[in-house]
Design a protein around this motif. Structure first.
Motif, PDB file in Angstrom:
ATOM      1  N   VAL A 195     -45.088   0.984 -35.943  1.00  0.00           N
ATOM      2  CA  VAL A 195     -44.602   1.754 -37.054  1.00  0.00           C
ATOM      3  C   VAL A 195     -45.005   3.179 -36.813  1.00  0.00           C
ATOM      4  CG1 VAL A 195     -44.375   1.897 -39.585  1.00  0.00           C
ATOM      5  CG2 VAL A 195     -44.094  -0.398 -38.595  1.00  0.00           C
ATOM      6  N   GLN A 196     -46.337   3.341 -36.460  1.00  0.00           N
ATOM      7  CA  GLN A 196     -46.787   4.678 -36.332  1.00  0.00           C
ATOM      8  C   GLN A 196     -46.046   5.477 -35.161  1.00  0.00           C
ATOM      9  OE1 GLN A 196     -50.649   4.044 -36.185  1.00  0.00           O
ATOM     10  NE2 GLN A 196     -51.244   4.381 -38.326  1.00  0.00           N
ATOM     11  N   GLU A 197     -45.744   4.831 -34.299  1.00  0.00           N
ATOM     12  CA  GLU A 197     -44.999   5.205 -32.888  1.00  0.00           C
ATOM     13  C   GLU A 197     -43.434   5.636 -33.385  1.00  0.00           C
ATOM     14  OE1 GLU A 197     -45.487   3.592 -29.071  1.00  0.00           O
ATOM     15  OE2 GLU A 197     -46.968   2.127 -29.689  1.00  0.00           O
ATOM     16  N   ILE A 198     -42.992   4.850 -34.234  1.00  0.00           N
ATOM     17  CA  ILE A 198     -41.488   5.042 -34.793  1.00  0.00           C
ATOM     18  C   ILE A 198     -41.613   6.169 -35.500  1.00  0.00           C
ATOM     19  CG2 ILE A 198     -39.763   4.355 -36.424  1.00  0.00           C
ATOM     20  CD1 ILE A 198     -40.225   1.621 -35.208  1.00  0.00           C
ATOM     21  N   ALA A 199     -42.649   6.413 -36.459  1.00  0.00           N
ATOM     22  CA  ALA A 199     -42.717   7.591 -37.518  1.00  0.00           C
ATOM     23  C   ALA A 199     -42.997   8.791 -36.427  1.00  0.00           C
ATOM     24  CB  ALA A 199     -43.938   7.338 -38.407  1.00  0.00           C
ATOM     25  N   LEU A 224     -38.827   0.312 -29.360  1.00  0.00           N
ATOM     26  CA  LEU A 224     -39.867  -0.066 -30.551  1.00  0.00           C
ATOM     27  C   LEU A 224     -39.229  -0.813 -31.666  1.00  0.00           C
ATOM     28  CD1 LEU A 224     -41.298   3.659 -30.540  1.00  0.00           C
ATOM     29  CD2 LEU A 224     -42.553   1.481 -29.861  1.00  0.00           C
ATOM     30  N   SER A 225     -38.116  -0.564 -31.939  1.00  0.00           N
ATOM     31  CA  SER A 225     -37.716  -1.327 -33.199  1.00  0.00           C
ATOM     32  C   SER A 225     -37.521  -2.995 -32.589  1.00  0.00           C
ATOM     33  CB  SER A 225     -35.946  -1.070 -33.436  1.00  0.00           C
ATOM     34  OG  SER A 225     -35.997   0.157 -33.992  1.00  0.00           O
ATOM     35  N   GLN A 226     -37.251  -3.310 -31.282  1.00  0.00           N
ATOM     36  CA  GLN A 226     -37.346  -4.380 -30.786  1.00  0.00           C
ATOM     37  C   GLN A 226     -38.557  -5.016 -30.944  1.00  0.00           C
ATOM     38  OE1 GLN A 226     -34.666  -6.398 -30.065  1.00  0.00           O
ATOM     39  NE2 GLN A 226     -35.853  -7.978 -29.686  1.00  0.00           N
ATOM     40  N   THR A 227     -39.488  -4.396 -30.714  1.00  0.00           N
ATOM     41  CA  THR A 227     -41.158  -4.935 -30.596  1.00  0.00           C
ATOM     42  C   THR A 227     -41.267  -5.107 -32.025  1.00  0.00           C
ATOM     43  OG1 THR A 227     -41.409  -3.503 -28.472  1.00  0.00           O
ATOM     44  CG2 THR A 227     -43.364  -4.107 -30.006  1.00  0.00           C
ATOM     45  N   LEU A 228     -41.131  -4.264 -33.047  1.00  0.00           N
ATOM     46  CA  LEU A 228     -41.350  -4.488 -34.173  1.00  0.00           C
ATOM     47  C   LEU A 228     -40.825  -5.819 -34.790  1.00  0.00           C
ATOM     48  CD1 LEU A 228     -42.560  -3.374 -36.893  1.00  0.00           C
ATOM     49  CD2 LEU A 228     -40.298  -2.298 -37.482  1.00  0.00           C
ATOM     50  N   GLN A 252     -50.866  -4.640 -34.607  1.00  0.00           N
ATOM     51  CA  GLN A 252     -50.005  -4.105 -33.561  1.00  0.00           C
ATOM     52  C   GLN A 252     -48.617  -3.656 -34.229  1.00  0.00           C
ATOM     53  OE1 GLN A 252     -49.185  -7.504 -31.112  1.00  0.00           O
ATOM     54  NE2 GLN A 252     -47.346  -6.297 -29.947  1.00  0.00           N
ATOM     55  N   ARG A 253     -48.247  -4.240 -35.197  1.00  0.00           N
ATOM     56  CA  ARG A 253     -47.211  -3.824 -36.333  1.00  0.00           C
ATOM     57  C   ARG A 253     -47.339  -2.277 -36.741  1.00  0.00           C
ATOM     58  NH1 ARG A 253     -45.444  -7.543 -41.162  1.00  0.00           N
ATOM     59  NH2 ARG A 253     -47.273  -6.972 -41.769  1.00  0.00           N
ATOM     60  N   VAL A 254     -48.797  -2.239 -37.089  1.00  0.00           N
ATOM     61  CA  VAL A 254     -48.995  -0.747 -37.971  1.00  0.00           C
ATOM     62  C   VAL A 254     -48.749   0.286 -36.657  1.00  0.00           C
ATOM     63  CG1 VAL A 254     -51.050   0.458 -38.680  1.00  0.00           C
ATOM     64  CG2 VAL A 254     -50.462  -1.634 -39.670  1.00  0.00           C
ATOM     65  N   ARG A 255     -49.325  -0.212 -35.479  1.00  0.00           N
ATOM     66  CA  ARG A 255     -49.180   1.040 -34.357  1.00  0.00           C
ATOM     67  C   ARG A 255     -47.779   1.077 -33.862  1.00  0.00           C
ATOM     68  NH1 ARG A 255     -53.409  -2.429 -32.397  1.00  0.00           N
ATOM     69  NH2 ARG A 255     -52.099  -3.599 -31.038  1.00  0.00           N
ATOM     70  N   LYS A 305     -43.273 -13.336 -35.019  1.00  0.00           N
ATOM     71  CA  LYS A 305     -44.647 -13.964 -34.986  1.00  0.00           C
ATOM     72  C   LYS A 305     -45.387 -14.060 -36.012  1.00  0.00           C
ATOM     73  CE  LYS A 305     -44.745 -12.775 -29.889  1.00  0.00           C
ATOM     74  NZ  LYS A 305     -45.587 -11.953 -28.945  1.00  0.00           N
ATOM     75  N   ILE A 306     -45.505 -13.058 -36.735  1.00  0.00           N
ATOM     76  CA  ILE A 306     -46.439 -13.106 -38.125  1.00  0.00           C
ATOM     77  C   ILE A 306     -45.710 -13.900 -39.148  1.00  0.00           C
ATOM     78  CG2 ILE A 306     -46.859 -11.800 -40.269  1.00  0.00           C
ATOM     79  CD1 ILE A 306     -47.304  -9.039 -38.251  1.00  0.00           C
ATOM     80  N   CYS A 307     -44.502 -14.120 -39.110  1.00  0.00           N
ATOM     81  CA  CYS A 307     -43.858 -14.859 -39.957  1.00  0.00           C
ATOM     82  C   CYS A 307     -44.074 -16.417 -39.833  1.00  0.00           C
ATOM     83  CB  CYS A 307     -42.305 -14.540 -40.359  1.00  0.00           C
ATOM     84  SG  CYS A 307     -41.879 -13.160 -40.849  1.00  0.00           S
ATOM     85  N   GLN A 308     -44.060 -16.847 -38.343  1.00  0.00           N
ATOM     86  CA  GLN A 308     -44.519 -18.051 -38.043  1.00  0.00           C
ATOM     87  C   GLN A 308     -45.682 -18.310 -37.901  1.00  0.00           C
ATOM     88  OE1 GLN A 308     -43.017 -17.723 -33.820  1.00  0.00           O
ATOM     89  NE2 GLN A 308     -40.981 -18.324 -34.319  1.00  0.00           N
ATOM     90  N   LEU A 309     -46.791 -17.572 -38.033  1.00  0.00           N
ATOM     91  CA  LEU A 309     -48.078 -17.943 -38.383  1.00  0.00           C
ATOM     92  C   LEU A 309     -48.534 -17.981 -39.605  1.00  0.00           C
ATOM     93  CD1 LEU A 309     -49.714 -15.945 -35.291  1.00  0.00           C
ATOM     94  CD2 LEU A 309     -49.332 -18.477 -35.351  1.00  0.00           C
ATOM     95  N   ARG A 310     -47.767 -17.127 -40.578  1.00  0.00           N
ATOM     96  CA  ARG A 310     -48.419 -16.977 -41.762  1.00  0.00           C
ATOM     97  C   ARG A 310     -48.009 -18.434 -42.408  1.00  0.00           C
ATOM     98  NH1 ARG A 310     -49.813 -12.531 -44.053  1.00  0.00           N
ATOM     99  NH2 ARG A 310     -48.484 -10.973 -42.939  1.00  0.00           N
ATOM    100  N   PRO A 311     -48.965 -19.131 -43.181  1.00  0.00           N
ATOM    101  CA  PRO A 311     -49.043 -20.233 -43.980  1.00  0.00           C
ATOM    102  C   PRO A 311     -48.098 -20.074 -45.233  1.00  0.00           C
ATOM    103  CG  PRO A 311     -51.241 -19.443 -44.704  1.00  0.00           C
ATOM    104  CD  PRO A 311     -50.304 -18.365 -43.598  1.00  0.00           C
ATOM    105  N   VAL A 312     -47.388 -21.136 -45.282  1.00  0.00           N
ATOM    106  CA  VAL A 312     -46.464 -21.394 -46.562  1.00  0.00           C
ATOM    107  C   VAL A 312     -47.216 -21.179 -47.970  1.00  0.00           C
ATOM    108  CG1 VAL A 312     -44.477 -22.636 -47.586  1.00  0.00           C
ATOM    109  CG2 VAL A 312     -44.757 -22.483 -45.291  1.00  0.00           C
TER     110      VAL A 312
END
Length: 134
Positions: free
Chosen positions: A16-20, A93-97, A11-14, A103-110
């Motif tokens: 960023v592509q829309e922003i580009a 789009l920036s807000q969505t990013l 989703q993040r890649v999509r 969400k990624i930061c919260q899910l990614r393990p330490v």
């Protein structure tokens, strides 16, 4: 549905592509202004008459000061309206990013947390209460 890290990364890649893929953009808002001129015998000073205009302006802040730009033609106004609309897409789009990244930061393990021994895990979970003096 529980979101997974790979799904969120896609989703993040999509996003960023829309922003580009955005076109020309600019900050500000377009307003319409009607007013009276300085000629005392002009029709705009007669009771019940509308002022001159509408005149369209792009207004934005630059280094804390409000700057207004007038348009030389209807084509310039349409161009500015497209650019401001594109900026609003960029903001959304920036807000969505940012939301997806949070969400990624919260899910990614330490990193390294899996390697803690049971003793270290217990030590980390103790509350921060102070011991009472006896």
């Amino acid at each position: 549905m529980a979101e997974t890290i790979p799904h969120l990364e896609n989703q993040r890649v999509r996003v960023v592509q829309e922003i580009a893929g955005l076109g020309d953009l600019r900050r500000g808002s377009i307003t319409s202004i009607t007013g009276r001129c300085g000629k005392a015998n002009c029709r705009c000073h007669q009771p019940g008459q509308a002022g001159h205009g509408p005149n369209f302006r792009l207004t934005r802040k630059v280094q804390g000061k409000t700057v207004s730009e007038t348009f030389s033609s209807p084509a310039a106004l349409r161009k500015a309206e497209r650019e401001v609309a594109e900026f609003h897409k960029f903001q959304a789009l920036s807000q969505t990013l940012v939301e997806v990244n949070e969400k990624i930061c919260q899910l990614r393990p330490v990193p390294g947390e899996e390697e803690l021994s049971e003793e270290e895990k217990k030590r980390r979970k103790q509350s921060g209460k102070r011991l009472r003096a006896k």
